[in-house]
Design a protein around this motif. Structure first.
Motif, PDB file in Angstrom:
ATOM      1  N   ASN A  67       0.615  -1.614  -0.135  1.00  0.00           N
ATOM      2  CA  ASN A  67       0.056  -0.052   0.033  1.00  0.00           C
ATOM      3  C   ASN A  67       0.964   1.873   0.126  1.00  0.00           C
ATOM      4  O   ASN A  67       1.455   1.892   0.848  1.00  0.00           O
ATOM      5  N   ARG A  68       1.169   1.633  -1.474  1.00  0.00           N
ATOM      6  CA  ARG A  68       1.738   2.800  -1.247  1.00  0.00           C
ATOM      7  C   ARG A  68       2.229   4.271  -0.698  1.00  0.00           C
ATOM      8  O   ARG A  68       2.833   4.849  -0.503  1.00  0.00           O
ATOM      9  N   GLY A  69       0.130   4.310  -0.850  1.00  0.00           N
ATOM     10  CA  GLY A  69      -0.195   5.413  -0.364  1.00  0.00           C
ATOM     11  C   GLY A  69       0.070   6.183   1.143  1.00  0.00           C
ATOM     12  O   GLY A  69       0.258   6.670   1.489  1.00  0.00           O
ATOM     13  N   LEU A  70      -0.191   4.942   1.813  1.00  0.00           N
ATOM     14  CA  LEU A  70      -0.286   4.676   3.311  1.00  0.00           C
ATOM     15  C   LEU A  70       1.150   4.619   3.051  1.00  0.00           C
ATOM     16  O   LEU A  70       1.657   5.233   4.479  1.00  0.00           O
ATOM     17  N   ARG A  72       3.703   6.010   2.142  1.00  0.00           N
ATOM     18  CA  ARG A  72       3.779   7.415   1.657  1.00  0.00           C
ATOM     19  C   ARG A  72       4.142   8.068   3.048  1.00  0.00           C
ATOM     20  O   ARG A  72       4.431   9.144   3.540  1.00  0.00           O
ATOM     21  N   GLU A  73       2.683   8.383   3.387  1.00  0.00           N
ATOM     22  CA  GLU A  73       2.446   8.893   4.735  1.00  0.00           C
ATOM     23  C   GLU A  73       2.838   8.980   5.431  1.00  0.00           C
ATOM     24  O   GLU A  73       3.224   9.828   6.578  1.00  0.00           O
ATOM     25  N   ASP A 146      -1.001  13.354 -13.782  1.00  0.00           N
ATOM     26  CA  ASP A 146      -1.384  12.684 -12.707  1.00  0.00           C
ATOM     27  C   ASP A 146      -2.838  13.317 -12.087  1.00  0.00           C
ATOM     28  O   ASP A 146      -2.875  12.757 -10.406  1.00  0.00           O
ATOM     29  N   GLN A 152      -0.186  19.684  -3.854  1.00  0.00           N
ATOM     30  CA  GLN A 152       0.775  18.218  -4.207  1.00  0.00           C
ATOM     31  C   GLN A 152       2.118  18.707  -5.172  1.00  0.00           C
ATOM     32  O   GLN A 152       3.113  18.844  -4.385  1.00  0.00           O
TER      33      GLN A 152
END
Length: 201
Positions: A67-70, A72-73, A146, A152
């Motif tokens: 889970n890249r998004g999580l 990254r956060e 994107d 962002q």
């Protein structure tokens, strides 16, 4: 014989892929740091297992992918976690990229790395090529590609090396503020140069 290696970089939205594909049409092998970075955390990889052990199952999706998004956060909010992750992945990425470079059949290889200078990958290459674009075009292109907000994009730009510093470190520069034909001409010119340099090393 050690491969002649050209490091290709540029800020987000600068057109690195367009330039890289130009070299591809001349039969040159591309090694992309972003693709390798995804490879080293594929399901079943030692990289992914170490991430699971360190961060827990919450960073693994139901299908076993990262889970890249999580992640990254988590790492952007915590410098220690970010350092741990970088210390794990950077050596893996570097080793895999060098394996791919050695397997390449072309006279020289283009190493595509958005963070070429930031991650010290410029130490691995013989020459550096920067794709340059105006900040206005960079922001507009990235937002369109994107589907992200200007804020962002500005945050990503702020996390990368400044345009001035990047240009100061470049051996070669492709200006991507014009049309595609201009890029093709510049790629052909640099291809001739790199062929000569790779044969004389």
């Amino acid at each position: 014989m050690k491969k002649y290696l050209v490091g290709l970089t540029g800020g987000i939205g600068s057109g690195k892929t367009t330039v890289a594909n130009g070299f591809l049409t001349h039969g040159i092998t591309l090694v992309d740091a972003d693709i390798v970075a995804r490879e080293v955390v594929e399901p079943g990889s030692p990289g992914l297992e170490q991430i699971r052990t360190h961060f827990g199952n919450s960073v693994i999706n139901g299908d076993g992918t990262l889970n890249r998004g999580l992640l990254r956060e988590i790492v952007f909010a915590n410098p220690q976690h970010r350092e741990w992750l970088n210390n794990l992945l950077h050596p893996m990425i570097r080793t895999r990229m060098l394996e791919l470079v050695e397997k390449a059949n072309s006279p020289y290889v283009i190493l595509i790395a958005p963070l070429l200078f930031e991650n010290g990958l410029d130490r691995l290459v013989n020459r550096t090529l920067v794709v340059d674009i105006s900040p206005e075009k960079q922001i507009a292109r990235t937002m369109a590609r994107d589907k992200v907000s200007e804020t962002q994009v500005n945050n990503i730009i702020a996390s990368q090396m400044s345009r001035e510093d990047r240009l100061a470190k470049a051996d070669d520069i492709i200006d991507n503020n014009g049309d595609v034909a201009g890029i093709e001409d510049k790629v052909a010119e640099l291809h001739s140069l790199y062929m000569t340099l790779s044969q004389s090393q």
